[in-house]
Scaffold this active site. Structure first.
Site, PDB file in Angstrom:
ATOM      1  N   LYS A  38       0.883  -1.137   0.016  1.00 28.74           N
ATOM      2  CA  LYS A  38      -0.117  -0.080   0.054  1.00 28.74           C
ATOM      3  C   LYS A  38       0.853   1.297   0.096  1.00 28.74           C
ATOM      4  CE  LYS A  38      -2.923   0.604   3.558  1.00 28.74           C
ATOM      5  NZ  LYS A  38      -2.979   1.753   4.236  1.00 28.74           N
ATOM      6  N   SER A  39       1.679   1.156   0.785  1.00 32.81           N
ATOM      7  CA  SER A  39       2.799   2.555   1.113  1.00 32.81           C
ATOM      8  C   SER A  39       3.501   2.852  -0.347  1.00 32.81           C
ATOM      9  CB  SER A  39       3.907   2.509   2.106  1.00 32.81           C
ATOM     10  OG  SER A  39       3.129   2.097   3.130  1.00 32.81           O
ATOM     11  N   ARG A  43       2.886   5.875  -3.215  1.00 36.10           N
ATOM     12  CA  ARG A  43       4.085   6.706  -3.601  1.00 36.10           C
ATOM     13  C   ARG A  43       4.222   6.620  -5.118  1.00 36.10           C
ATOM     14  NH1 ARG A  43       4.209   5.621   1.583  1.00 36.10           N
ATOM     15  NH2 ARG A  43       5.820   6.724   3.158  1.00 36.10           N
ATOM     16  N   ARG A 138      -7.844  12.310  12.743  1.00 39.52           N
ATOM     17  CA  ARG A 138      -6.556  12.027  12.815  1.00 39.52           C
ATOM     18  C   ARG A 138      -5.753  13.236  12.724  1.00 39.52           C
ATOM     19  NH1 ARG A 138      -5.033   6.946   9.161  1.00 39.52           N
ATOM     20  NH2 ARG A 138      -3.005   7.152  10.521  1.00 39.52           N
ATOM     21  N   SER A 182       8.180   9.297  11.755  1.00 37.25           N
ATOM     22  CA  SER A 182       7.031   8.908  11.291  1.00 37.25           C
ATOM     23  C   SER A 182       7.481   9.113   9.362  1.00 37.25           C
ATOM     24  CB  SER A 182       5.883  10.262  11.382  1.00 37.25           C
ATOM     25  OG  SER A 182       4.993  10.237  10.262  1.00 37.25           O
ATOM     26  N   ASP A 331       2.606  -1.076  11.766  1.00 36.78           N
ATOM     27  CA  ASP A 331       1.066  -1.476  11.632  1.00 36.78           C
ATOM     28  C   ASP A 331       0.680  -2.926  11.890  1.00 36.78           C
ATOM     29  OD1 ASP A 331       0.586   1.133  10.500  1.00 36.78           O
ATOM     30  OD2 ASP A 331       1.170   0.629   8.407  1.00 36.78           O
ATOM     31  N   ARG A 403      -7.160  -3.231   9.995  1.00 32.30           N
ATOM     32  CA  ARG A 403      -6.253  -4.016  10.408  1.00 32.30           C
ATOM     33  C   ARG A 403      -6.642  -4.713  11.710  1.00 32.30           C
ATOM     34  NH1 ARG A 403      -2.335  -3.230   6.818  1.00 32.30           N
ATOM     35  NH2 ARG A 403      -1.622  -0.967   6.800  1.00 32.30           N
TER      36      ARG A 403
HETATM   37  C1  S3P Z   1       2.760   4.864   6.283  1.00 33.35           C
HETATM   38  C2  S3P Z   1       3.531   5.454   7.489  1.00 33.35           C
HETATM   39  C3  S3P Z   1       3.061   4.945   8.911  1.00 33.35           C
HETATM   40  C4  S3P Z   1       2.066   3.631   8.704  1.00 33.35           C
HETATM   41  C5  S3P Z   1       0.731   3.899   7.790  1.00 33.35           C
HETATM   42  C6  S3P Z   1       1.556   4.183   6.471  1.00 33.35           C
HETATM   43  C7  S3P Z   1       3.197   5.405   4.988  1.00 33.35           C
HETATM   44  O1  S3P Z   1       2.510   5.947   9.543  1.00 33.35           O
HETATM   45  O2  S3P Z   1       1.501   3.621   9.998  1.00 33.35           O
HETATM   46  O3  S3P Z   1      -0.111   2.857   7.612  1.00 33.35           O
HETATM   47  O4  S3P Z   1       2.942   4.941   3.874  1.00 33.35           O
HETATM   48  O5  S3P Z   1       4.223   6.147   4.982  1.00 33.35           O
HETATM   49  P1  S3P Z   1       3.385   7.083  10.409  1.00 33.35           P
HETATM   50  O6  S3P Z   1       4.299   7.499   9.172  1.00 33.35           O
HETATM   51  O7  S3P Z   1       2.536   8.088  10.894  1.00 33.35           O
HETATM   52  O8  S3P Z   1       3.993   6.291  11.195  1.00 33.35           O
END
Ligand code: S3P
Length: 454
Positions: A38-39, A43, A138, A182, A331, A403
């Site tokens: 997903k991340s 991107r 959030r 983060s 996560d 999750r």
């Molecule tokens: C993510 C970063 C994490 C993660 C999120 C996805 C990302 O959050 O918890 O599910 O894709 O950069 P944080 O960067 O706030 O820790």
């Protein structure tokens, strides 16, 4: 991918009912492939959109979160075509985005909102970023404050969405120390830095996933690194389009890693999983708990490390989780708490306050769910302590957190009785095929309808 393969719309989401039932099973065995990361999918879309030229993404995750990013980019004039998990993005370069006619709705996705805020802070047009009930609660000041120091003008609802981003601001590079590790904040600032005059530097108190850095480098950005997780880039800088190979999502594999440890007597093979070391804290923690997880066929694919994971049933024991591993497993805590609930003895974690700011407050929601199933837990301000033992069945409120819902579906395979999980539809945000993949290796999860008598 050739042009002839391209492209029709394919945006199927598979989990429609809101209440799931996961029944106990004897064993789960076999072989699976989990969906794209997903991340990395977010991107690859975002950075390809602002690169010069076309990019092809392979292994894209067709989950609601990434589709929200895709729709937002389309609203700003980016042409994107899809064919299953292959995606073509026609990049328009740094100055080619057009003004969206409506607010950009990012659904449940914190990554989409935070990274897009970085991208939109320096556009000539204004934009409004909104999300669902969970995203609307959030914290966004963690990005709006540093972006404002760079020259952005962003209004929010007392630090939460919606974000109203003013157009026509000139950004300048800053030197910023993140208060918490983060990846979303780091990435938002680095992306904003692509348009800023001068050097943008971010320092982090610890490691966090580094997919943005890896991708920026392959797209031609010179990123320098220093002590103290320091990263710098000099702006303004343009991106070169390239194709992206997206590995399977370790965070989706995590549910099957724990399931395999609980119930796979013959072994469960999870193929083509991203094992970037900034993501695999769970492996280390589960091995320390006695879990049998083999990493096979480790290789590089599209600049990320990938492997197949072979997991076998293991008797787990409780441990005190090292704070250093928390950001590397950030996560995975919901499903790790399920593993802890089946382990011998006590598992505890501290320094994990960030879990309170995810799609739900994961410390309190997981404690509530485990208590309902008869597990003794103690919540602290920044952690959780779990006394392992047997789990009964029961009704769990997932609080609409994908999750949490999948974690309790995993708990169901080894509990004494069925576990019912409400608000499970959100699983579509990250893993629309979860049910079919899980049932293919022996889970017994089905949609549950409540019958009413008159
Ligand atoms: C993510 C970063 C994490 C993660 C999120 C996805 C990302 O959050 O918890 O599910 O894709 O950069 P944080 O960067 O706030 O820790």
């Amino acid at each position: 991918m050739s042009d002839s393969e391209i492209f029709m719309e394919n945006e199927t989401l598979n989990i429609k009912p809101d209440l799931l039932c996961s029944e106990p099973v004897q064993h789960i065995n076999g072989e699976i492939v989990v969906p794209g990361d997903k991340s990395i999918s977010h991107r690859a879309l975002l950075l390809s959109a602002i690169a010069e030229g076309d990019s092809y993404l392979h292994g894209f995750l067709n989950g609601e979160d990434c589709l929200a990013t895709m729709n937002a980019l389309r609203s700003m004039g980016i042409q994107i075509t899809t064919n299953s998990n292959k995606v073509k993005v026609c990049g328009v370069g740094a100055n080619g985005l057009t003004e969206p006619k409506q607010s950009l709705d990012l659904g449940n996705s914190g990554t989409a909102m935070r990274l897009l805020a970085g991208m939109l802070s320096s556009q000539p047009f204004s934009s409004v970023l909104i999300g669902d009930d969970s995203l609307s609660k959030r914290p966004m000041s963690r990005i709006t404050e540093p972006l404002s120091s760079m020259g952005a003008k962003i209004d929010s609802n007392e630090g939460c969405p919606p974000l109203v981003i003013a157009g026509g601001q000139k950004l300048r590079g800053i030197n910023y120390r993140l208060p918490v590790a983060s990846a979303q904040v780091k990435s938002a600032l680095l992306i904003a830095g692509l348009w800023a005059e001068g050097r943008t530097t971010v320092h982090s108190p610890g490691p966090s996933r580094d997919h943005t850095e890896i991708m920026l480098k392959t797209m031609g950005v010179e990123l320098s690194t220093g002590n103290d997780h320091e990263l710098s880039l000099d702006g303004p800088v343009a991106l070169t389009a390239r194709n992206h190979e997206i590995p399977g999502d370790f965070s989706s594999a995590a549910f099957f890693i724990v399931a395999g440890l609980l119930a796979s007597n013959e072994g469960l093979l999870i193929k083509n999983v991203g094992i970037n070391p900034t993501r695999t804290g769970l492996l280390e923690i589960l091995r320390l708990m006695g879990g049998s997880i083999e990493i096979l066929n480790s290789r590089e694919s599209g600049n990320e490390l990938v492997a197949d994971l072979l997991v076998k049933k293991s008797q787990l024991r409780g441990i005190e989780i090292d704070a250093k591993l928390v950001p590397l497993a950030i996560d995975e805590f919901p499903v790790l708490f399920v593993a802890a609930a089946f382990a011998d003895g006590i598992t505890s974690v501290n320094d994990a306050k960030e879990l309170r700011y995810k799609e739900s407050d994961r410390l309190s929601v997981m404690a509530e769910g485990l208590n309902t199933l008869g597990v003794k837990t103690k919540e602290t301000k920044d952690g959780l302590r779990i006394k392992g033992g047997a789990l009964s069945g029961g009704y769990i409120d997932s609080h609409g957190d994908h999750r949490v819902a999948m974690s309790f579906a995993v708990a169901g395979i080894a509990a004494k009785d069925s576990i019912y999980i409400s608000r499970a539809r959100e699983i579509n945000t990250s893993f629309p095929d979860f049910l079919s993949i899980a049932n293919s290796v022996g889970f017994a999860i089905r949609p549950h309808t409540i019958s009413t008598r008159h």
